[in-house]
Design a protein around this motif. Structure first.
Motif, mmCIF file in Angstrom:
data_model
loop_
_atom_site.group_PDB
_atom_site.id
_atom_site.type_symbol
_atom_site.label_atom_id
_atom_site.label_comp_id
_atom_site.label_asym_id
_atom_site.label_seq_id
_atom_site.Cartn_x
_atom_site.Cartn_y
_atom_site.Cartn_z
ATOM 1 N N GLY A 410 0.495 -1.268 -0.005
ATOM 2 C CA GLY A 410 -0.023 -0.090 0.064
ATOM 3 C C GLY A 410 0.677 1.196 0.124
ATOM 4 N N ARG A 411 2.169 1.270 0.024
ATOM 5 C CA ARG A 411 3.112 2.317 0.267
ATOM 6 C C ARG A 411 3.934 2.295 -1.014
ATOM 7 N N LEU A 412 3.951 1.595 -1.936
ATOM 8 C CA LEU A 412 4.410 1.252 -3.175
ATOM 9 C C LEU A 412 6.170 1.692 -2.701
ATOM 10 N N LYS A 413 6.716 0.954 -1.734
ATOM 11 C CA LYS A 413 8.264 1.200 -1.256
ATOM 12 C C LYS A 413 8.826 -0.090 -1.443
ATOM 13 N N LEU A 414 8.227 -1.295 -1.331
ATOM 14 C CA LEU A 414 9.149 -2.641 -1.622
ATOM 15 C C LEU A 414 9.515 -2.778 -2.731
ATOM 16 N N ASP A 415 10.711 -3.646 -2.914
ATOM 17 C CA ASP A 415 11.111 -4.169 -4.296
ATOM 18 C C ASP A 415 10.207 -5.298 -4.817
ATOM 19 N N ALA A 416 9.295 -4.801 -5.616
ATOM 20 C CA ALA A 416 8.182 -5.842 -6.102
ATOM 21 C C ALA A 416 8.940 -7.068 -6.910
ATOM 22 N N ASP A 417 9.896 -6.642 -7.594
ATOM 23 C CA ASP A 417 10.670 -7.570 -8.279
ATOM 24 C C ASP A 417 11.320 -8.663 -7.626
ATOM 25 N N LEU A 418 11.683 -8.237 -6.501
ATOM 26 C CA LEU A 418 12.441 -9.116 -5.557
ATOM 27 C C LEU A 418 11.400 -9.808 -4.539
ATOM 28 N N TRP A 419 10.639 -9.302 -4.520
ATOM 29 C CA TRP A 419 9.333 -10.214 -3.732
ATOM 30 C C TRP A 419 8.750 -11.239 -4.686
ATOM 31 N N ARG A 420 8.590 -11.014 -6.053
ATOM 32 C CA ARG A 420 7.989 -12.117 -6.994
ATOM 33 C C ARG A 420 8.976 -13.068 -7.313
ATOM 34 N N ALA A 421 10.052 -12.677 -7.102
ATOM 35 C CA ALA A 421 11.030 -13.563 -7.743
ATOM 36 C C ALA A 421 11.201 -14.724 -6.533
ATOM 37 N N ALA A 422 10.983 -14.321 -5.369
ATOM 38 C CA ALA A 422 10.611 -15.182 -4.118
ATOM 39 C C ALA A 422 9.424 -16.045 -4.193
ATOM 40 N N GLY A 423 8.619 -15.888 -5.094
ATOM 41 C CA GLY A 423 7.587 -16.555 -5.118
ATOM 42 C C GLY A 423 6.074 -15.818 -4.766
ATOM 43 N N TRP A 424 6.277 -14.693 -4.320
ATOM 44 C CA TRP A 424 5.242 -13.888 -3.988
ATOM 45 C C TRP A 424 4.378 -13.219 -5.171
ATOM 46 N N THR A 425 3.094 -13.170 -4.968
ATOM 47 C CA THR A 425 2.064 -12.152 -5.869
ATOM 48 C C THR A 425 2.099 -10.891 -5.300
ATOM 49 N N VAL A 426 2.619 -9.867 -5.953
ATOM 50 C CA VAL A 426 2.699 -8.546 -5.391
ATOM 51 C C VAL A 426 1.593 -7.675 -5.980
ATOM 52 N N VAL A 427 0.744 -6.912 -5.413
ATOM 53 C CA VAL A 427 -0.041 -6.076 -6.006
ATOM 54 C C VAL A 427 0.487 -4.480 -5.344
#
Length: 438
Positions: A410-427
């Motif tokens: 909700g704050r658009l501050k996390l590294d979405a690509d890093l989380w996705r690479a670890a298996g997360w779905t990121v919105v």
């Protein structure tokens, strides 16, 4: 100089410590004896970076102390700063009861010339009313009311006190203006801009600044909704328009919107005063800003419910963050807790972790003791306060702790690509282009 500070919560404690750092003798006065005792021991009653060392240094040196007794400051101080709260009333207007109580208590005790410097955020027109009341309570004493609005940011209060970006003094008295220049001699010597003006302008400057910042935040959040609908990226949009020197990049971070103890209540009070004065165009503008801010919180809650299949009943939701922003333990008007409460009301089991703020009094919301506990068996995780700690998390270490590796940033501050690479779905709301990537 001898300086008194009336009210010693967020504003007053930082201001009292700052005045001592500037070389003045300072007494802070407060009606809360527990707070006074804590401050006299050199400890802070709030979490604010750098405040406790400053308090400890100057209470130890004897330059700073605190009391509950107004008689100790009345004729002792050359300047009395009024730093009490002006919370929002049921009508949206500022509640001036604490300001008036300070005036009624101090006024009858004054017998010699002094300057009353208001720092509390008040509706325009308040300073002349207070001047008239001091003239009644202390006739012939030579009391001069000036207005010296504060521009402190929570989590930066010490830095903003010691190195302000401007000093504003509203007054009708050349002598009072000279006194205030002496109070602020140190920052003035370091070329901090000094603005001398009339009382009304000084009272309006603070609320005008807050209203402008709130408008800027709500504008970018409205554009985030537009980007989400059209398939754009609000972060790239903000970067691009931020290069325009007329706009600037600061306060163009889309997300949950603004909260805390100042911005929401200050713009509400400005709107109420604008209506009283017949300036309806301003109150209408502020109303739109407030509506967008509230909508943004609902947007995030709805995204979470949608991600849970449209029904949050019995689902486990982990929320990262409770404070209204990082660097403080303040949860007043916290966007994060508003969203957490919305989800609890929708039937979810909500756990919140924050490194500083408490959530013990939020109905339906449970405090997680650790960040790991917040993740455990969660069906969806929400990142709602941008503490550095959360950006430092290893997403691979948490993907197996959750029931469903789904993250709403909700704050658009996390590294979405890093989380996705670890298996997360990121919105990330407002970044629909990024959300579509595999």
């Amino acid at each position: 100089m001898r300086v008194a500070v009336i009210g010693t919560n967020y504003l007053g404690a930082a201001h009292a410590a700052g005045m001592a750092e500037f070389g003045h003798e300072v007494i802070g006065v407060d009606v809360d004896p527990t707070r006074v005792a804590t401050l006299n021991a050199g400890r802070s009653t709030i979490f604010e970076e750098g405040l406790e060392p400053l308090l400890e240094r100057h209470t130890s040196s004897g330059r700073l102390r605190f009391t509950t007794d107004y008689t100790e400051i009345a004729d002792w101080a050359e300047v009395h700063f009024v730093c009490v709260g002006t919370p929002q009333s049921d009508t949206g207007a500022a509640d001036l009861s604490q300001v008036r109580a300070a005036v009624e208590t101090l006024g009858p005790l004054l017998t010699r010339p002094t300057v009353i410097a208001g720092k509390s955020t008040v509706p325009v027109g308040t300073a002349p009313q207070l001047q008239a009341r001091f003239d009644e309570l202390a006739p012939g004493a030579g009391v001069e009311v000036v207005w010296n609005p504060e521009f402190l940011r929570e989590s930066h209060a010490v830095a903003d006190t010691l190195r302000p970006d401007r000093i504003v003094i509203g007054t009708r008295s050349p002598d009072a203006l000279a006194t205030m220049r002496a109070v602020y001699a140190m920052p003035i010597s370091e070329n901090v801009p000094f603005v001398a003006c009339d009382l009304a302008t000084a009272e309006l400057i603070k609320v005008a600044a807050n209203a402008f910042l709130a408008t800027k935040i709500s504008f970018i959040n409205a554009m985030a909704q537009m980007c989400q609908a059209a398939g754009g990226d609000v972060t790239l949009l903000a970067d691009a328009i931020g290069y325009d020197k007329r706009i600037g990049r600061e306060f163009l971070n889309a997300g949950l919107g603004f909260g805390g103890g100042c911005l929401p209540k200050d713009i509400a009070a400005l709107s109420a005063r604008a209506n009283e004065l017949g300036v309806t165009v301003l109150s209408e503008l502020i109303g739109a800003v407030q509506d967008i801010n509230a909508d943004q919180r609902r947007e995030i809650a709805d995204l979470a419910i949608e991600a849970l299949g449209g029904d949050a009943t019995g689902r486990r939701v982990g929320v990262l963050g409770a404070a209204f922003k990082p660097g403080t333990d303040d949860t007043r008007n916290s966007p994060a807790l508003t969203v957490a409460t919305m989800l609890a009301d929708a039937g979810a089991s909500v756990r919140v972790f924050d490194p500083q703020a408490s959530v013990v009094e939020v109905p339906g919301v449970e405090a997680a003791a650790t960040v790991e506990e917040c993740f455990d068996n969660s069906d969806v995780m929400l990142h709602l306060t941008e503490w550095p700690l959360f950006r430092q998390l290893d997403p691979a270490a948490f993907v197996t702790r959750v029931a469903n590796p789904l993250l709403i940033d909700g704050r658009l501050k996390l590294d979405a690509d890093l989380w996705r690479a670890a298996g997360w779905t990121v919105v990330q709301p407002g970044r629909a282009v990024r959300d579509e990537r595999p």
